[in-house]
Design a protein around this motif. Structure first.
Motif, mmCIF file in Angstrom:
data_model
loop_
_atom_site.group_PDB
_atom_site.id
_atom_site.type_symbol
_atom_site.label_atom_id
_atom_site.label_comp_id
_atom_site.label_asym_id
_atom_site.label_seq_id
_atom_site.Cartn_x
_atom_site.Cartn_y
_atom_site.Cartn_z
ATOM 1 N N THR A 5 41.908 25.841 29.708
ATOM 2 C CA THR A 5 43.562 25.309 29.689
ATOM 3 C C THR A 5 43.639 23.985 30.080
ATOM 4 N N THR A 6 42.595 23.023 29.946
ATOM 5 C CA THR A 6 42.710 21.782 30.518
ATOM 6 C C THR A 6 43.167 20.788 29.660
ATOM 7 N N GLU A 7 43.272 19.522 29.889
ATOM 8 C CA GLU A 7 43.672 18.365 28.976
ATOM 9 C C GLU A 7 42.343 18.325 27.801
ATOM 10 N N THR A 8 42.827 17.765 27.008
ATOM 11 C CA THR A 8 41.971 17.232 25.885
ATOM 12 C C THR A 8 42.240 15.773 25.770
ATOM 13 N N THR A 9 41.453 15.031 24.990
ATOM 14 C CA THR A 9 41.784 13.820 24.543
ATOM 15 C C THR A 9 42.920 13.503 23.801
ATOM 16 N N LEU A 10 43.590 14.743 23.197
ATOM 17 C CA LEU A 10 44.673 14.412 22.300
ATOM 18 C C LEU A 10 45.994 14.929 23.063
ATOM 19 N N GLY A 11 45.812 15.555 24.240
ATOM 20 C CA GLY A 11 47.100 15.977 25.096
ATOM 21 C C GLY A 11 46.587 17.502 25.890
ATOM 22 N N THR A 12 47.702 17.948 26.604
ATOM 23 C CA THR A 12 47.668 19.185 27.338
ATOM 24 C C THR A 12 47.349 20.290 26.364
ATOM 25 N N MET A 13 46.626 21.245 26.687
ATOM 26 C CA MET A 13 46.684 22.513 25.652
ATOM 27 C C MET A 13 47.953 23.235 25.894
ATOM 28 N N PRO A 14 48.332 23.724 24.742
ATOM 29 C CA PRO A 14 49.674 24.548 24.842
ATOM 30 C C PRO A 14 49.300 25.980 25.861
ATOM 31 N N LYS A 15 50.522 26.121 26.434
ATOM 32 C CA LYS A 15 50.624 27.134 27.600
ATOM 33 C C LYS A 15 50.128 28.757 26.814
ATOM 34 N N ILE A 16 49.388 29.122 27.811
ATOM 35 C CA ILE A 16 48.907 30.739 27.309
ATOM 36 C C ILE A 16 50.109 31.868 27.916
ATOM 37 N N LEU A 17 50.666 32.482 26.984
ATOM 38 C CA LEU A 17 51.648 33.578 27.334
ATOM 39 C C LEU A 17 51.062 34.601 27.727
ATOM 40 N N SER A 18 49.689 35.058 27.514
ATOM 41 C CA SER A 18 49.034 36.327 27.892
ATOM 42 C C SER A 18 47.757 36.232 27.359
ATOM 43 N N THR A 19 46.877 37.097 27.928
ATOM 44 C CA THR A 19 45.304 37.172 27.835
ATOM 45 C C THR A 19 45.188 38.753 27.559
ATOM 46 N N SER A 20 44.416 39.164 26.492
ATOM 47 C CA SER A 20 43.864 40.555 26.279
ATOM 48 C C SER A 20 42.422 40.666 25.797
ATOM 49 N N ALA A 21 41.674 41.845 26.004
ATOM 50 C CA ALA A 21 40.440 42.012 25.511
ATOM 51 C C ALA A 21 40.191 41.643 23.942
ATOM 52 N N SER A 22 39.450 41.175 23.551
ATOM 53 C CA SER A 22 39.105 40.685 22.239
ATOM 54 C C SER A 22 37.815 41.427 21.655
ATOM 55 N N ALA A 23 37.915 41.859 20.214
ATOM 56 C CA ALA A 23 36.801 42.431 19.640
ATOM 57 C C ALA A 23 36.067 41.293 19.284
ATOM 58 N N VAL A 24 36.357 40.177 19.019
ATOM 59 C CA VAL A 24 35.782 38.862 18.623
ATOM 60 C C VAL A 24 34.794 38.455 19.482
ATOM 61 N N ASP A 25 33.551 38.498 19.170
ATOM 62 C CA ASP A 25 32.304 37.887 19.870
ATOM 63 C C ASP A 25 31.981 36.494 19.769
#
Length: 137
Positions: free
Chosen positions: A20-40
């Motif tokens: 969730t850090t800065e990039t060379t393009l700007g601040t990463m958009p806000k994360i509203l929530s996080t959940s488990a993912s089946a994507v490896d």
């Protein structure tokens, strides 16, 4: 989940928190929530891996999305992990690619989820099935 993700001993797919850090393009958009993912995310090493990792339907070829100034390369496909919903999927291996994919997806889709090196965008289901990850919109 064979070939789709790695499951931890507790039965939940494993994941690494996204930056969730800065990039060379700007601040990463806000994360509203996080959940488990089946994507490896560890199986995702290029755009060509998106269809397999997201369980795209084999009878329909994914539609390629070439990289532009505002988004990294990706595909559109009906994802088995998202109840066959057509998703815009982007491969985002760097923080700048991730930033471009998330901001592009937020401007063009109703729902946006992201993992360490991928971004998924859809229009039908806010949960997008087992996609999980960080919810941005």
């Amino acid at each position: 989940m064979t070939g789709l993700g790695t499951v931890a001993s507790g039965g939940q797919p494993t994941s690494t928190p996204a930056s969730t850090t800065e990039t060379t393009l700007g601040t990463m958009p806000k994360i509203l929530s996080t959940s488990a993912s089946a994507v490896d995310w560890r199986l995702l090493r290029s755009v060509s891996d998106l269809a397999k990792v997201f369980a795209c339907k084999p009878k329909v070829d994914p539609i390629p999305l070439p990289a532009t100034a505002t988004r990294p390369a990706g595909i559109v496909c009906a994802s088995g992990l998202a109840g066959d919903e057509a998703l815009y999927l982007y491969y985002a291996p760097t923080s700048d690619d991730r930033y471009r994919a998330i901001t592009h997806a937020m401007a063009t889709a109703k729902y946006v989820h992201a993992g360490p090196n991928w971004v998924a965008a859809g229009a039908l289901s806010p949960t997008m099935g087992a996609i999980g990850g960080d919810v941005h919109k």
